[in-house]
Design a protein around this motif. Structure first.
Motif, PDB file in Angstrom:
ATOM      1  N   PHE A 139       0.822  -1.213   0.000  1.00  0.00           N
ATOM      2  CA  PHE A 139       0.000   0.000   0.000  1.00  0.00           C
ATOM      3  C   PHE A 139       0.854   1.259   0.000  1.00  0.00           C
ATOM      4  CE2 PHE A 139      -2.163   3.414   2.316  1.00  0.00           C
ATOM      5  CZ  PHE A 139      -3.283   3.574   1.513  1.00  0.00           C
ATOM      6  N   VAL A 140       1.959   1.252   0.743  1.00  0.00           N
ATOM      7  CA  VAL A 140       2.807   2.452   0.836  1.00  0.00           C
ATOM      8  C   VAL A 140       3.885   2.472  -0.246  1.00  0.00           C
ATOM      9  CG1 VAL A 140       2.397   2.730   3.295  1.00  0.00           C
ATOM     10  CG2 VAL A 140       4.356   1.366   2.522  1.00  0.00           C
ATOM     11  N   CYS A 199      -4.251 -10.721   0.795  1.00  0.00           N
ATOM     12  CA  CYS A 199      -3.993 -10.931  -0.632  1.00  0.00           C
ATOM     13  C   CYS A 199      -4.888 -10.036  -1.482  1.00  0.00           C
ATOM     14  CB  CYS A 199      -4.222 -12.396  -1.001  1.00  0.00           C
ATOM     15  SG  CYS A 199      -2.991 -13.542  -0.342  1.00  0.00           S
ATOM     16  N   PHE A 200      -6.129  -9.904  -1.071  1.00  0.00           N
ATOM     17  CA  PHE A 200      -7.070  -9.053  -1.807  1.00  0.00           C
ATOM     18  C   PHE A 200      -6.600  -7.603  -1.808  1.00  0.00           C
ATOM     19  CE2 PHE A 200     -10.826  -6.271  -1.779  1.00  0.00           C
ATOM     20  CZ  PHE A 200     -11.387  -6.604  -3.009  1.00  0.00           C
ATOM     21  N   VAL A 201      -6.167  -7.105  -0.642  1.00  0.00           N
ATOM     22  CA  VAL A 201      -5.674  -5.729  -0.556  1.00  0.00           C
ATOM     23  C   VAL A 201      -4.478  -5.538  -1.471  1.00  0.00           C
ATOM     24  CG1 VAL A 201      -4.547  -4.051   0.952  1.00  0.00           C
ATOM     25  CG2 VAL A 201      -6.549  -5.307   1.766  1.00  0.00           C
ATOM     26  N   ALA A 202      -3.552  -6.481  -1.435  1.00  0.00           N
ATOM     27  CA  ALA A 202      -2.364  -6.375  -2.286  1.00  0.00           C
ATOM     28  C   ALA A 202      -2.741  -6.373  -3.759  1.00  0.00           C
ATOM     29  CB  ALA A 202      -1.404  -7.521  -1.981  1.00  0.00           C
ATOM     30  N   TYR A 277     -11.312   3.463  -4.362  1.00  0.00           N
ATOM     31  CA  TYR A 277     -10.101   2.716  -4.013  1.00  0.00           C
ATOM     32  C   TYR A 277      -9.985   2.562  -2.496  1.00  0.00           C
ATOM     33  CZ  TYR A 277      -5.026   2.016  -3.366  1.00  0.00           C
ATOM     34  OH  TYR A 277      -3.786   1.564  -2.987  1.00  0.00           O
ATOM     35  N   LEU A 278     -10.175   3.654  -1.772  1.00  0.00           N
ATOM     36  CA  LEU A 278     -10.036   3.611  -0.325  1.00  0.00           C
ATOM     37  C   LEU A 278     -11.138   2.786   0.336  1.00  0.00           C
ATOM     38  CD1 LEU A 278      -8.948   7.295   0.364  1.00  0.00           C
ATOM     39  CD2 LEU A 278      -7.546   5.243   0.619  1.00  0.00           C
ATOM     40  N   VAL A 279     -12.342   2.871  -0.202  1.00  0.00           N
ATOM     41  CA  VAL A 279     -13.427   2.045   0.326  1.00  0.00           C
ATOM     42  C   VAL A 279     -13.078   0.570   0.183  1.00  0.00           C
ATOM     43  CG1 VAL A 279     -15.796   1.280  -0.061  1.00  0.00           C
ATOM     44  CG2 VAL A 279     -15.281   3.716   0.026  1.00  0.00           C
ATOM     45  N   THR A 280     -12.561   0.181  -0.973  1.00  0.00           N
ATOM     46  CA  THR A 280     -12.218  -1.213  -1.222  1.00  0.00           C
ATOM     47  C   THR A 280     -11.128  -1.696  -0.279  1.00  0.00           C
ATOM     48  OG1 THR A 280     -12.775  -0.933  -3.559  1.00  0.00           O
ATOM     49  CG2 THR A 280     -11.457  -2.856  -2.976  1.00  0.00           C
ATOM     50  N   VAL A 281     -10.068  -0.896  -0.138  1.00  0.00           N
ATOM     51  CA  VAL A 281      -8.950  -1.296   0.709  1.00  0.00           C
ATOM     52  C   VAL A 281      -9.361  -1.351   2.179  1.00  0.00           C
ATOM     53  CG1 VAL A 281      -6.692  -0.580   1.592  1.00  0.00           C
ATOM     54  CG2 VAL A 281      -7.155  -0.491  -0.859  1.00  0.00           C
TER      55      VAL A 281
END
Length: 313
Positions: A139-140, A199-202, A277-281
């Protein structure tokens, strides 16, 4: 819950008494019996023996008059009633730092089998927590040593090992040992789901490539960090019988809610792509943290016989 299933053999008489103490506390908490006779029948012991046990529990302030369980006292005395005692080695380290995995068979002592289950759970938690940390690095914009997705096969392997051992344990253990095994299987499933969410976040980070910066990025990183802290509290509760860590976990969970609220106040001024994007993460992070909190609740109940307050997330 049978203490015999979750302790290395020490003194057979003390072991059986500890098991009955745990059953008394759980029966009081679950059924709130109105009379001593009803409580004795619920536990399956004589009223005389029950009176002796109640004297001990009342002396320790675990049970008050009218057969009411004092949650705080149970937590403070968890080692006296716990079917999952803290005084055991969890995940013996080998020379290279990896946790050892010990094979068991039908002749394995129940205490050894319980130790093996906890070792396997610790190994599973190691890899799923590493997946979570890898998602944070992605993420970063950092490159993790091993991406979350690359660890998925290892996570699945360790998850299967836990379930296989628990299946063997269930088949060779009388009730309520099979119920304890079912609870531990739920904890294992929760840990595996955390790895899936990581894994989903990545994957979302890699596929959408939406750059974040400043206070928005800081808030998401705060959520990642809070999740890692909650995982630490889960480990303390499950493997070390540190039930005081549950209070710290709740405080940290409240921090997550505050950070989520502040985050979405910030992003409402951003464009639709950033918001989506932020909602998903953060939704994926929220669910990962939920499963850690839920696993901690199960661990508290296994240790103390007391069901903590329901999770907020």
């Amino acid at each position: 819950m049978s203490r015999e299933m979750w302790h290395r053999p020490r003194d057979a008489i003390r072991q059986g008494r500890d098991a009955t103490l745990a059953q008394v506390v759980e029966a009081i908490d679950r059924t709130a019996p109105e009379t001593k006779a009803r409580l004795a029948a619920e536990v399956g012991i004589s009223e005389q023996y029950l009176s002796e046990l109640l004297q001990e529990l009342k002396r320790d302030d675990v049970v008050r008059k009218a057969y009411v369980v004092d949650d705080a006292a149970v937590y403070a005395n968890a080692d006296a009633v716990s079917p999952l005692h803290a005084g055991r080695r969890v995940g013996g380290a080998t020379a290279d730092g990896e946790r050892s995995e010990r094979a068991t068979d039908s002749t394995t002592d129940p205490g050894d089998r319980a130790q093996t289950v906890l070792d396997l759970l610790a190994r599973l938690d190691d890899v799923t927590a590493t997946q979570y940390a890898a998602a944070r690095q992605s993420f970063v914009g950092e490159e993790p040593d091993r991406p979350a997705g690359a660890l998925e096969s290892l996570a699945n392997e360790r998850y299967s090992a836990v379930l296989s051992e628990l299946k063997s344990y269930t088949l060779t253990t009388d009730w309520p040992g099979n119920r304890v095994a079912a609870d531990l299987a739920t904890i294992a499933t929760n840990l595996e789901i955390v790895g899936d969410r990581a894994c989903f976040v990545a994957d979302v980070v890699d596929s959408q490539a939406v750059a974040t910066s400043g206070v928005v990025e800081e808030r998401v990183c705060d959520i990642f960090e809070a999740g890692e802290t909650i995982n630490g509290h889960l480990r303390s509760i499950l493997f070390e019988c540190d039930l005081a860590a549950h209070d710290d976990l709740i405080v940290q969970e409240e921090t997550v809610h505050r950070d989520l609220d502040e985050l979405f106040e910030l992003v409402t001024a951003y464009d639709q792509e950033m918001y989506g994007y932020l909602v998903t993460v953060t939704r994926a992070l929220e669910r990962a943290i939920y499963y850690w909190v839920h696993a901690a609740e199960i661990a508290v109940h296994l240790h103390s016989g007391v069901q903590p307050d329901h999770v907020l997330i």
